[in-house]
Design an enzyme around this catalytic site. Structure first.
Site, PDB file in Angstrom:
ATOM      1  N   ASN A 135     -17.929  18.212 -49.679  1.00  0.00           N
ATOM      2  CA  ASN A 135     -17.572  19.628 -49.731  1.00  0.00           C
ATOM      3  C   ASN A 135     -16.877  19.951 -51.052  1.00  0.00           C
ATOM      4  O   ASN A 135     -17.164  20.961 -51.692  1.00  0.00           O
ATOM      5  CB  ASN A 135     -16.663  19.946 -48.542  1.00  0.00           C
ATOM      6  CG  ASN A 135     -16.552  21.408 -48.251  1.00  0.00           C
ATOM      7  OD1 ASN A 135     -17.539  22.064 -48.014  1.00  0.00           O
ATOM      8  ND2 ASN A 135     -15.335  21.913 -48.248  1.00  0.00           N
TER       9      ASN A 135
ATOM     10  N   VAL B  72     -23.268  28.376 -51.536  1.00  0.00           N
ATOM     11  CA  VAL B  72     -23.068  27.250 -50.623  1.00  0.00           C
ATOM     12  C   VAL B  72     -21.614  27.390 -50.182  1.00  0.00           C
ATOM     13  O   VAL B  72     -20.705  27.020 -50.912  1.00  0.00           O
ATOM     14  CB  VAL B  72     -23.343  25.896 -51.309  1.00  0.00           C
ATOM     15  CG1 VAL B  72     -23.029  24.751 -50.356  1.00  0.00           C
ATOM     16  CG2 VAL B  72     -24.792  25.822 -51.786  1.00  0.00           C
ATOM     17  N   PRO B  73     -21.395  27.971 -49.007  1.00  0.00           N
ATOM     18  CA  PRO B  73     -20.064  28.466 -48.645  1.00  0.00           C
ATOM     19  C   PRO B  73     -19.079  27.394 -48.186  1.00  0.00           C
ATOM     20  O   PRO B  73     -18.609  27.393 -47.046  1.00  0.00           O
ATOM     21  CB  PRO B  73     -20.369  29.461 -47.523  1.00  0.00           C
ATOM     22  CG  PRO B  73     -21.586  28.901 -46.868  1.00  0.00           C
ATOM     23  CD  PRO B  73     -22.396  28.295 -47.991  1.00  0.00           C
ATOM     24  N   CYS B  74     -18.704  26.530 -49.092  1.00  0.00           N
ATOM     25  CA  CYS B  74     -17.701  25.508 -48.765  1.00  0.00           C
ATOM     26  C   CYS B  74     -16.354  26.150 -48.464  1.00  0.00           C
ATOM     27  O   CYS B  74     -15.502  25.521 -47.841  1.00  0.00           O
ATOM     28  CB  CYS B  74     -17.605  24.466 -49.871  1.00  0.00           C
ATOM     29  SG  CYS B  74     -17.167  25.113 -51.485  1.00  0.00           S
ATOM     30  N   HIS B  75     -16.176  27.408 -48.864  1.00  0.00           N
ATOM     31  CA  HIS B  75     -14.922  28.106 -48.553  1.00  0.00           C
ATOM     32  C   HIS B  75     -14.759  28.340 -47.054  1.00  0.00           C
ATOM     33  O   HIS B  75     -13.658  28.577 -46.589  1.00  0.00           O
ATOM     34  CB  HIS B  75     -14.839  29.440 -49.322  1.00  0.00           C
ATOM     35  CG  HIS B  75     -15.925  30.406 -48.988  1.00  0.00           C
ATOM     36  ND1 HIS B  75     -17.149  30.392 -49.628  1.00  0.00           N
ATOM     37  CD2 HIS B  75     -15.983  31.418 -48.078  1.00  0.00           C
ATOM     38  CE1 HIS B  75     -17.912  31.360 -49.138  1.00  0.00           C
ATOM     39  NE2 HIS B  75     -17.228  31.992 -48.194  1.00  0.00           N
TER      40      HIS B  75
END
Length: 193
Positions: free
Chosen positions: A127, A136-139
């Protein structure tokens, strides 16, 4: 390989896009973190030519739509990040987290078929190496206890993105209270913090 470099402003600062000639996103970073992006490019694309270009219209439009409130606008964008098979599987799983929702590292490991709870650590590392911000919504990955944990582009951006998506309530602003003192000898307004 030819990589196209372009920039575009956003609500969170200027973005730097690395795309290929097919229009796939290879990296999306914030300009104030571009050294991280350049390290990624050198590590994964030894033989590449970079060319300054205009951001592909489909990507620019999707980013603008997302920041304007269309939270699903990024879903249709093609990505082609370089990384290990495990990293790419984690990044693909991240794209399945709907806007407005969060999950945690152990849950992603479970969704990928791992039963060993220690695999959450590996998910966290993958991540943290995600080269494609926001798309790529690692948040959307937080600690199981609800803490935000880290974010490669700064916790202030992670918090903003989660608030923008409705996944986290807005942090209360620091309030200034204006009070006029009416005691004898006090005729001015004072601000208390």
């Amino acid at each position: 390989m030819k990589l196209l470099l372009s920039k575009q402003g956003s609500s969170l600062g200027e973005l730097m896009l690395v795309s290929d000639e097919t229009g796939s996103i290879r990296a999306l970073d914030f300009v104030d973190h571009q050294a991280r992006c350049h390290r990624y490019l050198r590590a994964h694309f030894q033989d590449f030519e970079s060319v300054n270009a205009t951001m592909p219209p489909a990507i620019a439009e999707a980013l603008n739509a997302y920041f304007d409130g269309d939270l699903s606008a990024l879903n249709k964008l093609a990505i082609a990040p370089a990384g290990t098979e495990f990293q790419r599987s984690v990044w693909a799983q991240l794209r399945l987290i709907p806007p407005g929702e969060t999950t945690y590292y152990g849950e992603i490991a479970r969704q990928l078929g791992f039963s060993d709870p220690r695999k959450a650590i590996d998910v966290g590392v993958a991540n943290g190496t995600n080269p494609i911000a926001i798309v790529v919504p690692c948040h959307r990955v937080i600690a199981k206890n609800g803490d935000l944990k880290g974010y490669a582009w700064g916790l202030h951006r992670k918090r903003w993105l989660l608030e923008h998506e409705g996944a986290q309530p807005a942090m209360p602003a620091k309030r200034n209270v204006n009070a006029s003192l009416s005691l004898p000898g006090f005729a001015t307004s004072q601000v208390f913090e």
